[in-house]
Design an enzyme around this catalytic site. Structure first.
Site, short mmCIF file in Angstrom:
data_model
loop_
_atom_site.label_atom_id
_atom_site.label_comp_id
_atom_site.label_asym_id
_atom_site.label_seq_id
_atom_site.Cartn_x
_atom_site.Cartn_y
_atom_site.Cartn_z
N HIS A 147 0.83 -1.20 0.00
CA HIS A 147 0.00 0.00 0.00
C HIS A 147 0.88 1.26 0.00
CE1 HIS A 147 -3.30 -2.72 1.18
NE2 HIS A 147 -4.10 -1.76 0.76
N LYS A 151 -0.44 4.89 4.59
CA LYS A 151 -1.41 4.00 5.25
C LYS A 151 -0.99 3.76 6.70
CE LYS A 151 -3.95 -0.33 4.68
NZ LYS A 151 -5.24 0.35 4.86
#
Length: 259
Positions: A147, A151
Protein backbone atom coordinates in the site's frame (compact mmCIF):
# COMPACT_ATOMS: atom_id res chain seq x y z
CA UNK A 1 -33.83 8.78 -4.13
CA UNK A 2 -31.47 7.26 -1.56
CA UNK A 3 -30.32 9.80 1.04
CA UNK A 4 -26.80 9.17 2.30
CA UNK A 5 -25.04 10.69 5.31
CA UNK A 6 -21.26 10.47 4.97
CA UNK A 7 -19.25 9.92 8.16
CA UNK A 8 -15.61 10.83 7.68
CA UNK A 9 -16.72 13.12 4.88
CA UNK A 10 -13.50 15.15 4.60
CA UNK A 11 -11.33 12.10 3.92
CA UNK A 12 -10.42 10.81 0.48
CA UNK A 13 -13.08 8.12 0.50
CA UNK A 14 -15.67 10.46 2.00
CA UNK A 15 -15.12 13.04 -0.71
CA UNK A 16 -15.16 10.34 -3.36
CA UNK A 17 -18.51 9.04 -2.10
CA UNK A 18 -19.90 12.60 -2.11
CA UNK A 19 -18.78 13.17 -5.70
CA UNK A 20 -20.28 9.85 -6.78
CA UNK A 21 -23.59 10.85 -5.21
CA UNK A 22 -23.55 14.18 -7.05
CA UNK A 23 -23.19 12.31 -10.33
CA UNK A 24 -25.91 9.72 -9.58
CA UNK A 25 -29.57 10.65 -10.13
CA UNK A 26 -30.77 8.13 -7.54
CA UNK A 27 -28.44 9.29 -4.72
CA UNK A 28 -28.27 12.45 -2.61
CA UNK A 29 -25.95 13.56 0.20
CA UNK A 30 -28.06 14.19 3.30
CA UNK A 31 -25.20 15.12 5.67
CA UNK A 32 -21.42 15.57 5.68
CA UNK A 33 -20.12 14.46 9.09
CA UNK A 34 -16.65 15.01 10.56
CA UNK A 35 -15.09 15.18 14.03
CA UNK A 36 -15.58 18.42 15.93
CA UNK A 37 -11.92 19.54 15.74
CA UNK A 38 -11.67 19.25 11.98
CA UNK A 39 -11.07 22.63 10.27
CA UNK A 40 -13.74 21.88 7.66
CA UNK A 41 -16.61 22.13 10.19
CA UNK A 42 -19.09 24.80 9.09
CA UNK A 43 -17.75 24.99 5.54
CA UNK A 44 -19.35 23.44 2.47
CA UNK A 45 -18.32 22.13 -0.94
CA UNK A 46 -20.41 23.10 -3.99
CA UNK A 47 -23.73 21.27 -4.09
CA UNK A 48 -23.22 19.60 -0.69
CA UNK A 49 -24.38 20.25 2.89
CA UNK A 50 -22.04 21.98 5.31
CA UNK A 51 -19.64 19.79 7.25
CA UNK A 52 -21.05 19.04 10.70
CA UNK A 53 -19.92 17.25 13.85
CA UNK A 54 -23.50 16.48 14.93
CA UNK A 55 -24.56 12.88 14.37
CA UNK A 56 -28.15 14.07 14.72
CA UNK A 57 -27.76 15.71 11.31
CA UNK A 58 -27.86 12.20 9.84
CA UNK A 59 -31.46 11.75 10.99
CA UNK A 60 -33.67 11.46 7.96
CA UNK A 61 -31.02 9.70 5.88
CA UNK A 62 -31.59 6.21 4.51
CA UNK A 63 -28.15 5.13 5.65
CA UNK A 64 -24.75 6.32 6.86
CA UNK A 65 -21.63 5.51 4.84
CA UNK A 66 -18.60 5.52 7.15
CA UNK A 67 -14.93 5.80 6.19
CA UNK A 68 -13.51 7.39 9.31
CA UNK A 69 -11.25 6.30 12.18
CA UNK A 70 -11.52 3.40 14.66
CA UNK A 71 -11.89 5.88 17.54
CA UNK A 72 -15.12 7.20 16.01
CA UNK A 73 -16.85 3.84 15.56
CA UNK A 74 -18.27 3.23 19.05
CA UNK A 75 -20.40 6.41 19.26
CA UNK A 76 -21.48 5.88 15.67
CA UNK A 77 -22.67 2.33 16.43
CA UNK A 78 -24.56 3.54 19.51
CA UNK A 79 -26.26 6.22 17.42
CA UNK A 80 -27.21 3.87 14.56
CA UNK A 81 -28.57 1.23 16.94
CA UNK A 82 -30.63 3.78 18.89
CA UNK A 83 -32.01 5.42 15.74
CA UNK A 84 -32.29 2.15 13.79
CA UNK A 85 -30.29 3.82 11.03
CA UNK A 86 -28.54 1.60 8.48
CA UNK A 87 -24.73 1.75 8.42
CA UNK A 88 -22.17 0.81 5.78
CA UNK A 89 -18.67 1.00 7.27
CA UNK A 90 -15.37 0.63 5.47
CA UNK A 91 -13.26 1.81 8.41
CA UNK A 92 -10.35 -0.55 9.06
CA UNK A 93 -7.93 -1.01 11.94
CA UNK A 94 -10.75 -1.97 14.31
CA UNK A 95 -10.29 -4.65 16.97
CA UNK A 96 -12.36 -7.65 18.03
CA UNK A 97 -14.28 -5.65 20.65
CA UNK A 98 -15.58 -3.34 17.92
CA UNK A 99 -16.52 -6.30 15.74
CA UNK A 100 -18.57 -7.59 18.67
CA UNK A 101 -20.21 -4.18 18.92
CA UNK A 102 -21.17 -4.42 15.25
CA UNK A 103 -22.90 -7.72 15.92
CA UNK A 104 -24.77 -6.25 18.90
CA UNK A 105 -25.87 -3.12 17.02
CA UNK A 106 -27.01 -5.25 14.06
CA UNK A 107 -29.84 -6.55 16.22
CA UNK A 108 -31.37 -3.06 15.96
CA UNK A 109 -30.32 -1.90 12.47
CA UNK A 110 -28.86 -3.10 9.17
CA UNK A 111 -25.04 -3.01 9.28
CA UNK A 112 -22.48 -3.89 6.67
CA UNK A 113 -18.76 -3.79 7.47
CA UNK A 114 -16.21 -4.30 4.70
CA UNK A 115 -12.45 -4.49 5.03
CA UNK A 116 -12.42 -3.50 1.37
CA UNK A 117 -15.34 -2.38 -0.81
CA UNK A 118 -13.67 -3.19 -4.14
CA UNK A 119 -15.77 -5.69 -6.09
CA UNK A 120 -12.62 -7.40 -7.36
CA UNK A 121 -11.15 -7.81 -3.88
CA UNK A 122 -14.34 -9.39 -2.62
CA UNK A 123 -14.33 -11.84 -5.52
CA UNK A 124 -10.70 -12.59 -4.54
CA UNK A 125 -11.85 -13.30 -0.97
CA UNK A 126 -14.36 -15.85 -2.22
CA UNK A 127 -11.74 -17.52 -4.43
CA UNK A 128 -9.19 -17.68 -1.57
CA UNK A 129 -11.72 -19.38 0.72
CA UNK A 130 -12.61 -21.89 -1.98
CA UNK A 131 -8.95 -22.58 -2.81
CA UNK A 132 -8.02 -23.11 0.84
CA UNK A 133 -10.85 -25.60 1.28
CA UNK A 134 -10.01 -27.50 -1.90
CA UNK A 135 -6.22 -27.62 -1.38
CA UNK A 136 -6.30 -28.61 2.29
CA UNK A 137 -3.68 -28.23 5.00
CA UNK A 138 -0.87 -29.84 3.02
CA UNK A 139 -0.16 -26.61 1.13
CA UNK A 140 1.91 -23.75 2.52
CA UNK A 141 0.16 -20.37 2.54
CA UNK A 142 1.73 -16.90 2.48
CA UNK A 143 0.27 -13.44 1.93
CA UNK A 144 1.89 -10.25 0.65
CA UNK A 145 0.26 -6.81 0.58
CA UNK A 146 1.51 -3.44 -0.70
CA UNK A 147 0.00 0.00 0.00
CA UNK A 148 0.89 3.68 -0.21
CA UNK A 149 3.36 5.16 2.25
CA UNK A 150 0.67 7.04 4.25
CA UNK A 151 -1.41 4.00 5.25
CA UNK A 152 -1.63 3.81 9.05
CA UNK A 153 -2.52 0.20 9.78
CA UNK A 154 -0.40 -2.81 8.90
CA UNK A 155 -1.17 -5.41 7.81
CA UNK A 156 -4.15 -4.00 5.97
CA UNK A 157 -7.64 -4.96 7.03
CA UNK A 158 -8.05 -6.68 3.67
CA UNK A 159 -4.88 -8.73 4.23
CA UNK A 160 -6.11 -9.90 7.61
CA UNK A 161 -9.46 -10.99 6.18
CA UNK A 162 -7.71 -12.83 3.34
CA UNK A 163 -5.40 -14.53 5.83
CA UNK A 164 -8.33 -15.71 7.95
CA UNK A 165 -10.08 -17.03 4.83
CA UNK A 166 -6.90 -18.87 3.80
CA UNK A 167 -6.65 -20.30 7.32
CA UNK A 168 -10.24 -21.53 7.24
CA UNK A 169 -10.93 -24.12 9.91
CA UNK A 170 -7.32 -25.30 10.01
CA UNK A 171 -4.96 -25.08 12.97
CA UNK A 172 -2.56 -22.77 11.11
CA UNK A 173 -1.33 -19.62 12.86
CA UNK A 174 -0.76 -16.13 11.45
CA UNK A 175 2.85 -14.88 11.54
CA UNK A 176 3.61 -11.20 10.95
CA UNK A 177 7.40 -11.16 10.64
CA UNK A 178 10.43 -13.39 10.18
CA UNK A 179 13.88 -12.36 11.32
CA UNK A 180 17.00 -14.17 12.50
CA UNK A 181 19.03 -17.24 11.70
CA UNK A 182 16.46 -19.82 12.78
CA UNK A 183 13.48 -18.92 10.62
CA UNK A 184 12.66 -22.20 8.99
CA UNK A 185 9.03 -22.19 8.02
CA UNK A 186 6.74 -24.07 10.38
CA UNK A 187 4.11 -26.31 8.83
CA UNK A 188 1.29 -24.33 10.42
CA UNK A 189 2.56 -20.82 9.55
CA UNK A 190 0.68 -18.32 7.42
CA UNK A 191 2.97 -15.31 7.03
CA UNK A 192 1.29 -11.95 6.41
CA UNK A 193 3.81 -9.40 5.15
CA UNK A 194 3.13 -5.69 4.61
CA UNK A 195 5.04 -3.39 2.24
CA UNK A 196 4.60 0.40 2.17
CA UNK A 197 5.70 2.99 -0.36
CA UNK A 198 4.79 5.58 -2.95
CA UNK A 199 1.18 6.05 -4.00
CA UNK A 200 0.12 2.41 -4.36
CA UNK A 201 -3.65 2.15 -3.88
CA UNK A 202 -3.55 -1.49 -2.85
CA UNK A 203 -2.18 -4.86 -3.94
CA UNK A 204 -2.79 -8.26 -2.34
CA UNK A 205 -1.45 -11.68 -3.32
CA UNK A 206 -2.17 -14.97 -1.59
CA UNK A 207 0.31 -17.76 -2.33
CA UNK A 208 -0.56 -21.44 -2.02
CA UNK A 209 2.61 -23.53 -2.39
CA UNK A 210 3.34 -27.25 -2.47
CA UNK A 211 5.99 -29.57 -3.84
CA UNK A 212 5.87 -28.99 -7.60
CA UNK A 213 2.99 -26.50 -7.70
CA UNK A 214 2.27 -22.87 -6.83
CA UNK A 215 -1.06 -21.07 -7.00
CA UNK A 216 -1.16 -17.27 -6.78
CA UNK A 217 -4.38 -15.31 -6.38
CA UNK A 218 -3.86 -11.56 -6.78
CA UNK A 219 -5.71 -8.28 -6.94
CA UNK A 220 -4.24 -4.90 -7.86
CA UNK A 221 -6.13 -1.62 -7.64
CA UNK A 222 -4.82 1.16 -9.89
CA UNK A 223 -7.07 3.91 -8.52
CA UNK A 224 -9.28 4.56 -5.51
CA UNK A 225 -12.38 4.70 -7.69
CA UNK A 226 -12.81 0.92 -7.48
CA UNK A 227 -13.37 1.27 -3.72
CA UNK A 228 -15.88 4.06 -4.26
CA UNK A 229 -17.75 2.12 -6.95
CA UNK A 230 -18.06 -0.89 -4.65
CA UNK A 231 -19.19 1.25 -1.73
CA UNK A 232 -21.90 2.88 -3.84
CA UNK A 233 -23.07 -0.54 -5.03
CA UNK A 234 -23.22 -1.74 -1.42
CA UNK A 235 -25.04 1.41 -0.28
CA UNK A 236 -27.76 0.92 -2.89
CA UNK A 237 -28.13 -2.71 -1.77
CA UNK A 238 -28.24 -1.87 1.95
CA UNK A 239 -30.68 1.05 1.66
CA UNK A 240 -33.79 -1.11 2.11
CA UNK A 241 -32.46 -3.99 4.22
CA UNK A 242 -33.85 -5.12 7.57
CA UNK A 243 -31.69 -5.28 10.73
CA UNK A 244 -28.83 -7.73 10.48
CA UNK A 245 -25.09 -7.99 10.00
CA UNK A 246 -24.14 -8.13 6.33
CA UNK A 247 -20.98 -8.39 4.25
CA UNK A 248 -19.94 -7.57 0.70
CA UNK A 249 -20.48 -11.24 -0.09
CA UNK A 250 -24.19 -10.70 0.57
CA UNK A 251 -24.12 -7.83 -1.92
CA UNK A 252 -22.23 -9.66 -4.66
CA UNK A 253 -23.41 -13.26 -4.25
CA UNK A 254 -26.95 -13.10 -2.81
CA UNK A 255 -28.06 -16.35 -4.43
CA UNK A 256 -25.12 -18.28 -2.95
CA UNK A 257 -25.63 -16.77 0.51
CA UNK A 258 -29.34 -17.67 0.54
CA UNK A 259 -28.70 -21.39 -0.09
Amino acid sequence: MIRIAIHGAAGRMGQGIANACLQSPDLSVHAMLEHAAHPCIGTALPGLPSYSARLDDALGADLIVDFSHPSAISPLLDFCAKQRLRLLSGTTGIDESIHRRFAEAAEQCALLWAANTSVGVNVLMKLVAEAAEALGQGWDTELLELHHRHKRDAPSGTALVLAQLAKGNSTKQLVFSRQGKECKRADDDIAVLALRGGDVVGEHTVFFLSEGERLELSHRASHRGVLIDGAIRAARWLANKDPGLYTMRDVLFPAAESR
